[in-house]
Design an enzyme around this catalytic site. Structure first.
Site, PDB file in Angstrom:
ATOM      1  N   ASN A  65       4.352   9.805   0.877  1.00 31.80           N
ATOM      2  CA  ASN A  65       5.548   9.832   1.956  1.00 31.80           C
ATOM      3  C   ASN A  65       5.716  11.072   2.626  1.00 31.80           C
ATOM      4  O   ASN A  65       6.193  11.295   3.777  1.00 31.80           O
ATOM      5  CB  ASN A  65       6.788   9.643   0.909  1.00 31.80           C
ATOM      6  CG  ASN A  65       7.009   7.945   0.537  1.00 31.80           C
ATOM      7  OD1 ASN A  65       6.542   7.350   1.344  1.00 31.80           O
ATOM      8  ND2 ASN A  65       7.451   7.902  -0.516  1.00 31.80           N
ATOM      9  N   GLY A  73      10.283   5.946  -2.006  1.00 29.40           N
ATOM     10  CA  GLY A  73      10.915   6.938  -1.094  1.00 29.40           C
ATOM     11  C   GLY A  73      10.537   8.275  -1.447  1.00 29.40           C
ATOM     12  O   GLY A  73      10.912   9.446  -0.913  1.00 29.40           O
ATOM     13  N   HIS A  86       2.447  -1.340   1.363  1.00 34.92           N
ATOM     14  CA  HIS A  86       2.596  -1.785  -0.081  1.00 34.92           C
ATOM     15  C   HIS A  86       1.693  -2.809  -0.503  1.00 34.92           C
ATOM     16  O   HIS A  86       1.738  -3.993   0.282  1.00 34.92           O
ATOM     17  CB  HIS A  86       3.822  -1.946  -0.618  1.00 34.92           C
ATOM     18  CG  HIS A  86       4.810  -0.879  -0.096  1.00 34.92           C
ATOM     19  ND1 HIS A  86       5.719  -0.743   1.311  1.00 34.92           N
ATOM     20  CD2 HIS A  86       5.021   0.433  -0.756  1.00 34.92           C
ATOM     21  CE1 HIS A  86       6.185   0.455   0.930  1.00 34.92           C
ATOM     22  NE2 HIS A  86       6.062   1.357  -0.079  1.00 34.92           N
ATOM     23  N   SER A 144       6.793   4.507  -4.425  1.00 35.69           N
ATOM     24  CA  SER A 144       7.135   3.106  -4.228  1.00 35.69           C
ATOM     25  C   SER A 144       5.907   2.395  -4.864  1.00 35.69           C
ATOM     26  O   SER A 144       5.848   1.116  -4.998  1.00 35.69           O
ATOM     27  CB  SER A 144       7.418   2.506  -2.855  1.00 35.69           C
ATOM     28  OG  SER A 144       6.489   3.140  -2.025  1.00 35.69           O
ATOM     29  N   ASP A 170       4.544  -4.989   5.752  1.00 32.19           N
ATOM     30  CA  ASP A 170       4.588  -3.777   6.281  1.00 32.19           C
ATOM     31  C   ASP A 170       3.187  -2.936   6.367  1.00 32.19           C
ATOM     32  O   ASP A 170       3.176  -2.043   6.967  1.00 32.19           O
ATOM     33  CB  ASP A 170       5.559  -2.740   5.530  1.00 32.19           C
ATOM     34  CG  ASP A 170       5.088  -2.632   3.948  1.00 32.19           C
ATOM     35  OD1 ASP A 170       3.794  -2.748   3.555  1.00 32.19           O
ATOM     36  OD2 ASP A 170       5.833  -2.313   3.117  1.00 32.19           O
TER      37      ASP A 170
END
Length: 225
Positions: A118, A90, A204, A53, A201
């Site tokens: 991730n 993801g 990012h 991402s 979040d």
């Protein structure tokens, strides 16, 4: 006799018209082949960003993500490169390895590998992450030995314990050295942990954050161009 001369003149006229059309088609064909725009398109080299991402530009417009900013930089320098954004939100190293072949259908001049974050956030065993990253690098090398590879290093918060976090961070330098690829020590240098440069979040980057990421990437990418 008059009719014979008339037919002869008509025949000559048709021959001249046919020659003219043929000459025109040949000129058009030659022009198309010599068209510099067609040549430029054919000669452009590829920079492939293969990641998750962060590469995809989660939460912002695609043209604000750092791969697009790199394309803008290349264009501003009149360099014949095109950027492919192979980011997928993801993505883990395992899923990245499984879809790699599709992206390698076109030979990348430069391959930028940005995966593993991730894996770390999910606590995937480091041995598995390292194995997958090495296999991705080796797959690119085996198919295109001349391709230059950039490995983007990543860091994670100590949620999985300090030992795991430290080993995760050191894994990228180890892989880069042993596999003979260029290392970006930390992709999010100057961005990670800054609330003004990250989305709510906290993971990012914002559009402004991506500008800093692009600057970091360019520092290591430019010598390979």
């Amino acid at each position: 006799m008059k009719n014979v001369f008339s037919l002869f003149r008509l025949y000559l006229l048709l021959l001249l018209l046919g020659f003219s059309c043929s000459q025109k088609k040949n000129q058009e064909s030659t022009t198309a082949i010599a068209n510099p725009e067609v040549e430029d398109q054919r000669e452009r080299k590829t920079v492939l960003f293969f990641g998750n991402s962060l590469t995809a530009g989660y939460g912002i417009e695609e043209d604000e993500a750092f791969p697009a900013l790199i394309q803008t930089r290349l264009d501003s320098l009149d360099l014949d490169y095109r950027v492919i954004n192979g980011g997928l939100s993801g993505e883990t190293t395992a899923s990245g390895l499984s879809r790699l072949d599709w992206f390698l259908e076109e030979k990348p001049e430069i391959f930028v590998l940005e995966l593993g974050g991730n894996d770390g956030l999910r606590g995937i065993p480091l041995e598995e992450t390292e194995k997958n990253l090495r296999e991705i690098i080796r797959s690119v090398k085996n198919k295109y030995p001349e391709t230059k590879i950039l490995l983007a290093g990543m860091q994670i918060p100590p949620n999985m314990g300090q030992s795991y976090t430290d080993q995760f961070q050191g894994m990228y330098a180890k892989i880069a050295e042993e596999e003979g690829v260029t290392l970006i020590p930390f992709l999010l240098e100057g961005v990670a942990g800054d609330p003004d440069l990250n989305l709510p979040d906290g993971i990012h980057p914002t559009a402004e954050g991506h500008q800093l990421v692009a600057a970091t990437v360019w520092e290591y990418l430019e010598p390979l161009i």
